[in-house]
Design a protein around this motif. Structure first.
Motif, PDB file in Angstrom:
ATOM      1  N   ALA A 106      43.604  30.679  49.829  1.00 55.47           N
ATOM      2  CA  ALA A 106      43.172  30.377  48.460  1.00 55.47           C
ATOM      3  C   ALA A 106      42.189  31.435  47.963  1.00 55.47           C
ATOM      4  N   CYS A 107      41.290  31.872  48.834  1.00 56.43           N
ATOM      5  CA  CYS A 107      40.341  32.924  48.436  1.00 56.43           C
ATOM      6  C   CYS A 107      41.080  34.215  48.093  1.00 56.43           C
ATOM      7  N   GLU A 108      42.069  34.590  48.905  1.00 61.10           N
ATOM      8  CA  GLU A 108      42.844  35.798  48.630  1.00 61.10           C
ATOM      9  C   GLU A 108      43.559  35.698  47.288  1.00 61.10           C
ATOM     10  N   ILE A 109      44.126  34.539  47.000  1.00 61.84           N
ATOM     11  CA  ILE A 109      44.825  34.351  45.725  1.00 61.84           C
ATOM     12  C   ILE A 109      43.846  34.529  44.568  1.00 61.84           C
ATOM     13  N   LEU A 110      42.670  33.915  44.675  1.00 64.43           N
ATOM     14  CA  LEU A 110      41.684  34.026  43.598  1.00 64.43           C
ATOM     15  C   LEU A 110      41.179  35.457  43.459  1.00 64.43           C
ATOM     16  N   GLU A 111      41.086  36.180  44.558  1.00 61.00           N
ATOM     17  CA  GLU A 111      40.661  37.581  44.478  1.00 61.00           C
ATOM     18  C   GLU A 111      41.756  38.458  43.873  1.00 61.00           C
ATOM     19  N   MET A 112      43.016  38.116  44.114  1.00 64.22           N
ATOM     20  CA  MET A 112      44.114  38.841  43.459  1.00 64.22           C
ATOM     21  C   MET A 112      44.125  38.543  41.956  1.00 64.22           C
ATOM     22  N   VAL A 113      43.795  37.313  41.581  1.00 71.11           N
ATOM     23  CA  VAL A 113      43.672  36.968  40.155  1.00 71.11           C
ATOM     24  C   VAL A 113      42.573  37.822  39.527  1.00 71.11           C
ATOM     25  N   ALA A 114      41.437  37.913  40.212  1.00 70.09           N
ATOM     26  CA  ALA A 114      40.325  38.730  39.707  1.00 70.09           C
ATOM     27  C   ALA A 114      40.751  40.195  39.577  1.00 70.09           C
ATOM     28  N   ASP A 115      41.479  40.704  40.564  1.00 68.75           N
ATOM     29  CA  ASP A 115      41.974  42.090  40.498  1.00 68.75           C
ATOM     30  C   ASP A 115      42.872  42.274  39.279  1.00 68.75           C
ATOM     31  N   GLY A 116      43.797  41.334  39.085  1.00 71.37           N
ATOM     32  CA  GLY A 116      44.740  41.431  37.972  1.00 71.37           C
ATOM     33  C   GLY A 116      44.058  41.390  36.620  1.00 71.37           C
ATOM     34  N   LEU A 117      42.973  40.646  36.541  1.00 76.41           N
ATOM     35  CA  LEU A 117      42.225  40.542  35.285  1.00 76.41           C
ATOM     36  C   LEU A 117      41.115  41.584  35.181  1.00 76.41           C
ATOM     37  N   LYS A 118      41.001  42.414  36.227  1.00 75.08           N
ATOM     38  CA  LYS A 118      39.968  43.464  36.295  1.00 75.08           C
ATOM     39  C   LYS A 118      38.563  42.871  36.176  1.00 75.08           C
ATOM     40  N   ILE A 119      38.338  41.780  36.904  1.00 73.82           N
ATOM     41  CA  ILE A 119      37.038  41.101  36.928  1.00 73.82           C
ATOM     42  C   ILE A 119      36.241  41.630  38.114  1.00 73.82           C
ATOM     43  N   GLN A 120      34.994  41.958  37.858  1.00 71.31           N
ATOM     44  CA  GLN A 120      34.074  42.372  38.918  1.00 71.31           C
ATOM     45  C   GLN A 120      32.869  41.435  38.908  1.00 71.31           C
ATOM     46  N   PRO A 121      32.355  41.058  40.048  1.00 74.79           N
ATOM     47  CA  PRO A 121      32.847  41.393  41.376  1.00 74.79           C
ATOM     48  C   PRO A 121      34.140  40.647  41.687  1.00 74.79           C
ATOM     49  N   ARG A 122      34.866  41.172  42.641  1.00 74.99           N
ATOM     50  CA  ARG A 122      36.183  40.640  43.005  1.00 74.99           C
ATOM     51  C   ARG A 122      36.118  39.183  43.458  1.00 74.99           C
ATOM     52  N   ASN A 123      34.997  38.761  44.007  1.00 76.60           N
ATOM     53  CA  ASN A 123      34.869  37.398  44.546  1.00 76.60           C
ATOM     54  C   ASN A 123      34.266  36.403  43.555  1.00 76.60           C
ATOM     55  N   VAL A 124      34.242  36.755  42.274  1.00 73.32           N
ATOM     56  CA  VAL A 124      33.616  35.878  41.270  1.00 73.32           C
ATOM     57  C   VAL A 124      34.242  34.475  41.266  1.00 73.32           C
ATOM     58  N   LEU A 125      35.519  34.368  41.535  1.00 71.07           N
ATOM     59  CA  LEU A 125      36.192  33.062  41.577  1.00 71.07           C
ATOM     60  C   LEU A 125      36.185  32.475  42.985  1.00 71.07           C
ATOM     61  N   SER A 126      36.486  33.286  43.984  1.00 76.27           N
ATOM     62  CA  SER A 126      36.592  32.770  45.355  1.00 76.27           C
ATOM     63  C   SER A 126      35.255  32.281  45.896  1.00 76.27           C
ATOM     64  N   LYS A 127      34.152  32.856  45.421  1.00 78.11           N
ATOM     65  CA  LYS A 127      32.845  32.413  45.932  1.00 78.11           C
ATOM     66  C   LYS A 127      32.550  30.961  45.536  1.00 78.11           C
ATOM     67  N   LEU A 128      33.205  30.471  44.491  1.00 77.40           N
ATOM     68  CA  LEU A 128      32.990  29.079  44.077  1.00 77.40           C
ATOM     69  C   LEU A 128      33.543  28.101  45.104  1.00 77.40           C
ATOM     70  N   MET A 129      34.596  28.496  45.803  1.00 80.80           N
ATOM     71  CA  MET A 129      35.138  27.588  46.809  1.00 80.80           C
ATOM     72  C   MET A 129      34.557  27.814  48.189  1.00 80.80           C
TER      73      MET A 129
END
Length: 187
Positions: free
Chosen positions: A2-25
């Motif tokens: 799940a963390c990898e998926i959220l980090e790929m979402v962040a990559d696709g949206l060009k969001i930094q830091p890459r773990n902005v979503l995965s750190k929530l879980m």
């Protein structure tokens, strides 16, 4: 995963830091949940009604994403934009990822939570395993500033995950539970 998926979402949206979503879980206060659902076969009911028997009613998942795996039994359906339902072919070798309401808000509607349901199978029992990636209860849910362009307005009011859950408990499963947090467009 799940963390990898959220980090790929962040990559696709060009969001930094890459773990902005995965750190929530991965936060120790995360409100993530793992659930097993069992849907027994309904041969008599399905045959007599000649229609879909609902195993779990239509809804969107409230969390960030949901990671689903099931046995090789049909039943999962998703709603298309026109309101029609299509079956998701079963594949016990694959994981299915649902965007949740929280990710819809965090991406300001770029990603949409998917309305889905489960219909009973007349022959086989269905077993599904779902990991719901939820943020901490105190987490503020709002569009990520890095996704807002120029004078783009937020489609949603900021709220906490706890406020969302409290609101969701007072609604019906099929209701648009984000409606209470949508900003009304100025006329």
């Amino acid at each position: 995963m799940a963390c990898e998926i959220l980090e790929m979402v962040a990559d696709g949206l060009k969001i930094q830091p890459r773990n902005v979503l995965s750190k929530l879980m991965t936060d120790e206060r995360s409100d993530s949940v793992f659930r097993l659902n069992h849907y027994p076969p309904c041969p008599d009911v399905v045959q007599s009604l000649k229609a879909n028997v609902i195993g779990f009613g239509e809804h969107t998942d409230p969390q960030i994403i949901s990671v689903l795996r099931s046995n090789n039994t049909s039943g999962l359906q998703i709603s298309l934009r026109d309101g029609s339902w299509i079956s998701v072919p079963p594949d016990h070798h694959s994981f299915f990822i649902n965007v949740g309401d929280s990710l819809q808000v965090m991406t300001n509607g770029r990603f949409k939570s998917v309305k889905h349901r489960v219909v009973a199978n007349s022959v086989k029992s269905r077993l599904s395993m779902i990991y719901f990636c939820g943020p901490p209860l105190s987490e503020k849910i709002a569009p990520l500033p890095s996704l807002m362009r120029g004078d783009q307005q937020s489609l949603y009011k900021e709220f906490t995950w706890f406020e969302y859950k409290t609101s969701a408990y007072t609604s019906r499963l099929a209701d648009n539970r984000l409606m209470h947090f949508e900003k009304i467009a100025a006329s």
